[in-house]
Write a protein that holds these residues in place. Structure first.
Motif, PDB file in Angstrom:
ATOM      1  N   GLU A   1       0.503  -1.064  -0.388  1.00 17.34           N
ATOM      2  CA  GLU A   1      -0.022  -0.037   0.282  1.00 17.34           C
ATOM      3  C   GLU A   1       0.337   1.300  -0.243  1.00 17.34           C
ATOM      4  O   GLU A   1       2.614   1.303   0.705  1.00 17.34           O
ATOM      5  N   PRO A   2       0.762   2.664  -0.149  1.00 18.35           N
ATOM      6  CA  PRO A   2       1.191   3.278  -0.700  1.00 18.35           C
ATOM      7  C   PRO A   2       0.994   3.996   0.803  1.00 18.35           C
ATOM      8  O   PRO A   2       0.478   5.626   0.823  1.00 18.35           O
ATOM      9  N   LEU A   3       2.464   3.674   1.769  1.00 10.47           N
ATOM     10  CA  LEU A   3       1.365   4.309   3.247  1.00 10.47           C
ATOM     11  C   LEU A   3       2.376   6.266   3.396  1.00 10.47           C
ATOM     12  O   LEU A   3       2.368   6.735   3.775  1.00 10.47           O
ATOM     13  N   GLU A   4       4.016   6.002   2.155  1.00 13.16           N
ATOM     14  CA  GLU A   4       4.383   7.294   2.608  1.00 13.16           C
ATOM     15  C   GLU A   4       5.379   7.436   1.601  1.00 13.16           C
ATOM     16  O   GLU A   4       6.199   6.789   0.780  1.00 13.16           O
ATOM     17  N   ASP A   5       5.313   8.680   0.935  1.00 19.70           N
ATOM     18  CA  ASP A   5       6.078   9.212  -0.382  1.00 19.70           C
ATOM     19  C   ASP A   5       5.725   8.426  -1.149  1.00 19.70           C
ATOM     20  O   ASP A   5       6.236   9.054  -2.550  1.00 19.70           O
ATOM     21  N   HIS A   6       4.283   7.653  -1.473  1.00 21.80           N
ATOM     22  CA  HIS A   6       3.851   7.712  -2.728  1.00 21.80           C
ATOM     23  C   HIS A   6       2.163   7.622  -2.702  1.00 21.80           C
ATOM     24  O   HIS A   6       2.346   7.899  -1.598  1.00 21.80           O
ATOM     25  N   ASP A   7       2.049   7.913  -3.561  1.00 19.10           N
ATOM     26  CA  ASP A   7       0.328   8.438  -4.096  1.00 19.10           C
ATOM     27  C   ASP A   7      -0.431   6.637  -4.519  1.00 19.10           C
ATOM     28  O   ASP A   7      -1.475   7.097  -4.384  1.00 19.10           O
ATOM     29  N   LEU A   8       0.135   6.129  -5.652  1.00 16.09           N
ATOM     30  CA  LEU A   8      -0.348   4.864  -5.989  1.00 16.09           C
ATOM     31  C   LEU A   8       0.830   3.815  -6.625  1.00 16.09           C
ATOM     32  O   LEU A   8       2.136   4.562  -6.715  1.00 16.09           O
ATOM     33  N   LEU A   9       0.732   2.779  -6.599  1.00 13.09           N
ATOM     34  CA  LEU A   9       1.335   1.713  -6.802  1.00 13.09           C
ATOM     35  C   LEU A   9       0.453   0.428  -7.847  1.00 13.09           C
ATOM     36  O   LEU A   9      -0.709   0.838  -8.312  1.00 13.09           O
ATOM     37  N   ARG A  10       1.657   0.660  -8.985  1.00 11.33           N
ATOM     38  CA  ARG A  10       0.619  -0.315  -9.921  1.00 11.33           C
ATOM     39  C   ARG A  10       1.511  -1.665 -10.498  1.00 11.33           C
ATOM     40  O   ARG A  10       2.527  -1.344 -10.565  1.00 11.33           O
ATOM     41  N   TRP A  11       1.008  -2.850 -10.343  1.00 14.54           N
ATOM     42  CA  TRP A  11       1.781  -3.715 -11.324  1.00 14.54           C
ATOM     43  C   TRP A  11       1.782  -3.792 -12.364  1.00 14.54           C
ATOM     44  O   TRP A  11       0.852  -3.279 -12.857  1.00 14.54           O
ATOM     45  N   VAL A  12       3.339  -3.884 -13.439  1.00 14.60           N
ATOM     46  CA  VAL A  12       3.604  -4.298 -14.851  1.00 14.60           C
ATOM     47  C   VAL A  12       4.485  -5.176 -14.916  1.00 14.60           C
ATOM     48  O   VAL A  12       5.050  -5.538 -14.075  1.00 14.60           O
ATOM     49  N   GLU A  13       3.338  -4.989 -16.153  1.00 11.90           N
ATOM     50  CA  GLU A  13       4.742  -6.742 -17.114  1.00 11.90           C
ATOM     51  C   GLU A  13       5.634  -5.983 -17.114  1.00 11.90           C
ATOM     52  O   GLU A  13       6.332  -4.532 -18.087  1.00 11.90           O
ATOM     53  N   LEU A  14       6.708  -6.956 -17.009  1.00 13.67           N
ATOM     54  CA  LEU A  14       8.676  -6.504 -17.663  1.00 13.67           C
ATOM     55  C   LEU A  14       8.540  -6.624 -18.821  1.00 13.67           C
ATOM     56  O   LEU A  14      10.014  -5.585 -19.475  1.00 13.67           O
ATOM     57  N   ASN A  15       7.924  -6.946 -19.412  1.00 12.13           N
ATOM     58  CA  ASN A  15       8.231  -7.528 -21.116  1.00 12.13           C
ATOM     59  C   ASN A  15       6.586  -6.892 -21.079  1.00 12.13           C
ATOM     60  O   ASN A  15       7.396  -7.349 -22.906  1.00 12.13           O
TER      61      ASN A  15
ATOM     62  N   SER B   1       4.810  -3.231 -22.657  1.00 12.89           N
ATOM     63  CA  SER B   1       5.280  -1.440 -23.453  1.00 12.89           C
ATOM     64  C   SER B   1       4.737  -0.569 -22.249  1.00 12.89           C
ATOM     65  O   SER B   1       5.112   0.116 -21.375  1.00 12.89           O
ATOM     66  N   GLU B   2       3.493  -1.396 -20.844  1.00 10.20           N
ATOM     67  CA  GLU B   2       3.572  -0.295 -19.648  1.00 10.20           C
ATOM     68  C   GLU B   2       4.387  -0.434 -18.977  1.00 10.20           C
ATOM     69  O   GLU B   2       4.345   1.403 -18.610  1.00 10.20           O
ATOM     70  N   ILE B   3       5.738  -0.663 -18.991  1.00  8.70           N
ATOM     71  CA  ILE B   3       6.683  -0.657 -17.998  1.00  8.70           C
ATOM     72  C   ILE B   3       7.462   1.014 -18.915  1.00  8.70           C
ATOM     73  O   ILE B   3       7.695   1.634 -18.053  1.00  8.70           O
ATOM     74  N   ARG B   4       7.244   1.395 -19.852  1.00  5.26           N
ATOM     75  CA  ARG B   4       8.207   2.084 -20.665  1.00  5.26           C
ATOM     76  C   ARG B   4       7.384   3.201 -21.037  1.00  5.26           C
ATOM     77  O   ARG B   4       8.211   4.477 -21.192  1.00  5.26           O
ATOM     78  N   GLU B   5       6.657   2.820 -21.261  1.00  5.01           N
ATOM     79  CA  GLU B   5       4.873   3.995 -20.989  1.00  5.01           C
ATOM     80  C   GLU B   5       5.183   5.155 -19.282  1.00  5.01           C
ATOM     81  O   GLU B   5       4.948   6.485 -19.040  1.00  5.01           O
ATOM     82  N   LEU B   6       5.420   4.240 -18.134  1.00  6.99           N
ATOM     83  CA  LEU B   6       5.197   5.407 -17.414  1.00  6.99           C
ATOM     84  C   LEU B   6       6.184   6.180 -16.878  1.00  6.99           C
ATOM     85  O   LEU B   6       7.679   6.180 -17.816  1.00  6.99           O
ATOM     86  N   SER B   7       6.269   7.044 -16.676  1.00  2.44           N
ATOM     87  CA  SER B   7       7.294   8.675 -16.863  1.00  2.44           C
ATOM     88  C   SER B   7       7.980   8.095 -15.402  1.00  2.44           C
ATOM     89  O   SER B   7       7.934   8.719 -14.857  1.00  2.44           O
ATOM     90  N   TRP B   8       9.369   7.002 -15.841  1.00  2.00           N
ATOM     91  CA  TRP B   8       9.924   7.097 -13.961  1.00  2.00           C
ATOM     92  C   TRP B   8      11.155   8.341 -14.049  1.00  2.00           C
ATOM     93  O   TRP B   8      11.238   9.442 -14.708  1.00  2.00           O
ATOM     94  N   ILE B   9      11.466   8.139 -12.611  1.00  2.00           N
ATOM     95  CA  ILE B   9      12.460   8.847 -12.751  1.00  2.00           C
ATOM     96  C   ILE B   9      13.917   8.794 -13.588  1.00  2.00           C
ATOM     97  O   ILE B   9      14.048   7.752 -13.754  1.00  2.00           O
ATOM     98  N   PRO B  10      13.982  10.164 -14.218  1.00  2.00           N
ATOM     99  CA  PRO B  10      15.120  10.176 -15.195  1.00  2.00           C
ATOM    100  C   PRO B  10      16.482   8.711 -14.726  1.00  2.00           C
ATOM    101  O   PRO B  10      17.131   7.967 -15.587  1.00  2.00           O
ATOM    102  N   ALA B  11      16.883   8.909 -13.330  1.00  2.24           N
ATOM    103  CA  ALA B  11      18.172   8.090 -12.523  1.00  2.24           C
ATOM    104  C   ALA B  11      17.210   6.664 -12.843  1.00  2.24           C
ATOM    105  O   ALA B  11      18.013   6.240 -12.866  1.00  2.24           O
ATOM    106  N   ASP B  12      16.657   6.231 -12.694  1.00  2.00           N
ATOM    107  CA  ASP B  12      15.738   5.060 -12.285  1.00  2.00           C
ATOM    108  C   ASP B  12      15.305   4.260 -14.107  1.00  2.00           C
ATOM    109  O   ASP B  12      15.222   3.161 -14.293  1.00  2.00           O
TER     110      ASP B  12
END
Length: 141
Positions: free
Chosen positions: A101-115, A117-128
Motif C-alpha cells: 500500500e502507498p503508506l509513505e512517499d507515494h500515492d499510487l502503486l501499479r503492477w506492470v508487465e516486465l516485458n 509496453s506499459e513499463i516503458r510508458e510510465l514516467s520514470w524518475i530519470p535516474a531510475d
C-alpha cells in the motif's frame, strides 16, 4: 573526499523464481519528482547494512515484508548513480507478508508487465530509467 549517500531500492516482482510483473511506485515529493514512478526504497541509516535498510524502507513505505533475491548488477562500486552525491543499489524482492500500500512517499502503486509496453510508458524518475532497462534484460525469459 566525497562520501556517496547510499540509497537502496526494491524491484518488487511477483515471483523471484519467474518474475513477470514489477511493482512501480508513484512519488508524491519532492516537487520535481512528484507524479513520477520509481523503485520503492530510501536511504541507508548509519550502522545499517544495505539489505537491512531496504527491508526497513519497504516496511515503512509499503507495509510489507519481503524476501530479497539477486542484486541487480551496478555500473559502479557504489551502485546506480542518482546524482553527484548519491547512488542506489537495487535488489529483486518478493512480498512474503502484507499487501503493498502507498503508506509513505507515494500515492499510487501499479503492477506492470516486465516485458510489456506499459513499463516503458510510465514516467520514470530519470535516474531510475537505466535501472528499469537493466531489470528488463536481467529478467527476460
Amino acid at each position: 573526499m566525497t562520501t556517496i549517500k547510499q540509497i537502496v531500492g526494491g524491484a518488487l516482482v511477483d515471483s523471484l523464481e519467474n518474475p513477470t510483473k514489477l511493482l512501480a511506485a508513484r512519488r508524491t515529493a519532492p516537487p520535481e519528482f512528484a507524479g513520477m514512478w520509481e523503485f520503492p526504497g530510501g536511504k541507508v541509516e548509519p550502522g545499517e547494512s544495505a539489505q537491512a535498510g531496504l527491508h526497513r524502507e519497504l516496511a515503512e513505505e509499503l507495509g510489507v515484508t519481503v524476501m530479497l533475491g539477486s542484486e541487480l548488477e551496478c555500473p559502479t562500486a557504489d551502485g546506480w548513480p542518482l546524482n553527484a552525491g548519491a547512488a542506489m543499489r537495487v535488489w529483486l524482492a518478493e512480498v512474503t507478508d502484507g499487501t503493498p500500500e502507498p503508506l509513505e512517499d507515494h500515492d499510487l502503486l501499479r503492477w506492470v508487465e516486465l516485458n510489456g509496453s506499459e513499463i516503458r510508458e510510465l514516467s520514470w524518475i530519470p535516474a531510475d530509467l537505466p535501472i528499469v532497462e537493466a531489470l528488463m534484460v536481467f529478467t527476460a525469459p
